[in-house]
Write a protein that holds these residues in place. Structure first.
Motif, PDB file in Angstrom:
ATOM      1  N   ASN A   9       7.585  -8.853   6.375  1.00  0.00           N
ATOM      2  CA  ASN A   9       6.462  -9.602   6.929  1.00  0.00           C
ATOM      3  C   ASN A   9       5.775  -8.870   8.070  1.00  0.00           C
ATOM      4  O   ASN A   9       4.632  -9.182   8.404  1.00  0.00           O
ATOM      5  CB  ASN A   9       6.909 -10.993   7.368  1.00  0.00           C
ATOM      6  N   SER A  10       6.453  -7.891   8.659  1.00  0.00           N
ATOM      7  CA  SER A  10       5.829  -7.103   9.729  1.00  0.00           C
ATOM      8  C   SER A  10       4.905  -6.022   9.178  1.00  0.00           C
ATOM      9  O   SER A  10       4.144  -5.418   9.925  1.00  0.00           O
ATOM     10  CB  SER A  10       6.904  -6.458  10.612  1.00  0.00           C
ATOM     11  N   LEU A  11       4.987  -5.782   7.874  1.00  0.00           N
ATOM     12  CA  LEU A  11       4.166  -4.758   7.235  1.00  0.00           C
ATOM     13  C   LEU A  11       2.891  -5.352   6.664  1.00  0.00           C
ATOM     14  O   LEU A  11       2.880  -6.511   6.223  1.00  0.00           O
ATOM     15  CB  LEU A  11       4.943  -4.092   6.091  1.00  0.00           C
ATOM     16  N   ALA A  12       1.844  -4.558   6.625  1.00  0.00           N
ATOM     17  CA  ALA A  12       0.608  -4.958   5.949  1.00  0.00           C
ATOM     18  C   ALA A  12       0.892  -5.023   4.444  1.00  0.00           C
ATOM     19  O   ALA A  12       1.819  -4.370   3.958  1.00  0.00           O
ATOM     20  CB  ALA A  12      -0.492  -3.941   6.239  1.00  0.00           C
ATOM     21  N   PRO A  13       0.124  -5.810   3.694  1.00  0.00           N
ATOM     22  CA  PRO A  13       0.387  -5.943   2.255  1.00  0.00           C
ATOM     23  C   PRO A  13       0.487  -4.612   1.499  1.00  0.00           C
ATOM     24  O   PRO A  13       1.385  -4.446   0.664  1.00  0.00           O
ATOM     25  CB  PRO A  13      -0.792  -6.787   1.752  1.00  0.00           C
ATOM     26  N   ASP A  14      -0.395  -3.661   1.800  1.00  0.00           N
ATOM     27  CA  ASP A  14      -0.315  -2.376   1.105  1.00  0.00           C
ATOM     28  C   ASP A  14       0.944  -1.598   1.510  1.00  0.00           C
ATOM     29  O   ASP A  14       1.527  -0.880   0.698  1.00  0.00           O
ATOM     30  CB  ASP A  14      -1.571  -1.535   1.323  1.00  0.00           C
ATOM     31  N   GLU A  15       1.376  -1.764   2.762  1.00  0.00           N
ATOM     32  CA  GLU A  15       2.606  -1.119   3.220  1.00  0.00           C
ATOM     33  C   GLU A  15       3.834  -1.744   2.556  1.00  0.00           C
ATOM     34  O   GLU A  15       4.808  -1.057   2.271  1.00  0.00           O
ATOM     35  CB  GLU A  15       2.744  -1.215   4.739  1.00  0.00           C
ATOM     36  N   ALA A  20       8.301  -0.975  -1.192  1.00  0.00           N
ATOM     37  CA  ALA A  20       9.045  -1.321  -2.408  1.00  0.00           C
ATOM     38  C   ALA A  20       9.064  -0.152  -3.386  1.00  0.00           C
ATOM     39  O   ALA A  20      10.118   0.189  -3.943  1.00  0.00           O
ATOM     40  CB  ALA A  20       8.437  -2.562  -3.059  1.00  0.00           C
ATOM     41  N   ALA A  21       7.914   0.472  -3.586  1.00  0.00           N
ATOM     42  CA  ALA A  21       7.836   1.618  -4.502  1.00  0.00           C
ATOM     43  C   ALA A  21       8.707   2.767  -4.008  1.00  0.00           C
ATOM     44  O   ALA A  21       9.407   3.410  -4.810  1.00  0.00           O
ATOM     45  CB  ALA A  21       6.387   2.076  -4.650  1.00  0.00           C
ATOM     46  N   ASP A  22       8.706   3.019  -2.710  1.00  0.00           N
ATOM     47  CA  ASP A  22       9.550   4.075  -2.140  1.00  0.00           C
ATOM     48  C   ASP A  22      11.035   3.785  -2.353  1.00  0.00           C
ATOM     49  O   ASP A  22      11.846   4.701  -2.424  1.00  0.00           O
ATOM     50  CB  ASP A  22       9.280   4.258  -0.645  1.00  0.00           C
ATOM     51  N   CYS A  23      11.378   2.504  -2.447  1.00  0.00           N
ATOM     52  CA  CYS A  23      12.768   2.099  -2.697  1.00  0.00           C
ATOM     53  C   CYS A  23      13.108   2.108  -4.182  1.00  0.00           C
ATOM     54  O   CYS A  23      14.258   1.909  -4.554  1.00  0.00           O
ATOM     55  CB  CYS A  23      13.017   0.709  -2.127  1.00  0.00           C
TER      56      CYS A  23
END
Length: 101
Positions: A9-15, A20-23
């Motif tokens: 929730n601390s991240l912007a939607p694109d972040e 998630a993709a990086d994970c």
């Protein structure tokens, strides 16, 4: 899971999507697991902890919180000599093969 929810929730939607993709997964799957509709694999727990720590070192997302049913395994890995302890944060970081050479 609350720490992961707070982190996301601390991240912007694109972040959030990028995280998630990086994970190696989707934001939808992470949200599903947070809400109790799924369960992270051990490998995904490790990826989430590693990526979250890199992105926001002051908010610690731990494998133990994501899969408490594997607590004995997490403790073994953290205490087996295959991890180095970050004494400032009280957490362990896996040592890569390159670091062991």
């Amino acid at each position: 899971m609350d720490t992961l929810r707070t982190f996301l929730n601390s991240l912007a939607p694109d972040e959030q999507d990028r995280f998630a993709a990086d994970c190696g997964t989707s934001l939808g799957y992470i949200r599903k697991c947070i809400s109790g509709g799924g369960r992270f694999s051990a490998a995904l727990c490790i990826a989430i902890e590693r990526k979250a720590r890199t992105a926001q070192p002051d908010l610690i997302v731990r494998c133990e919180d994501l899969r408490p049913d594997l607590l004995d395994d997490w403790l073994y890995m953290r205490n087996s000599g295959c991890a180095e302890v970050d004494s400032a944060q009280g957490i362990s970081t896996p040592i890569t093969a390159g670091e062991m050479a």
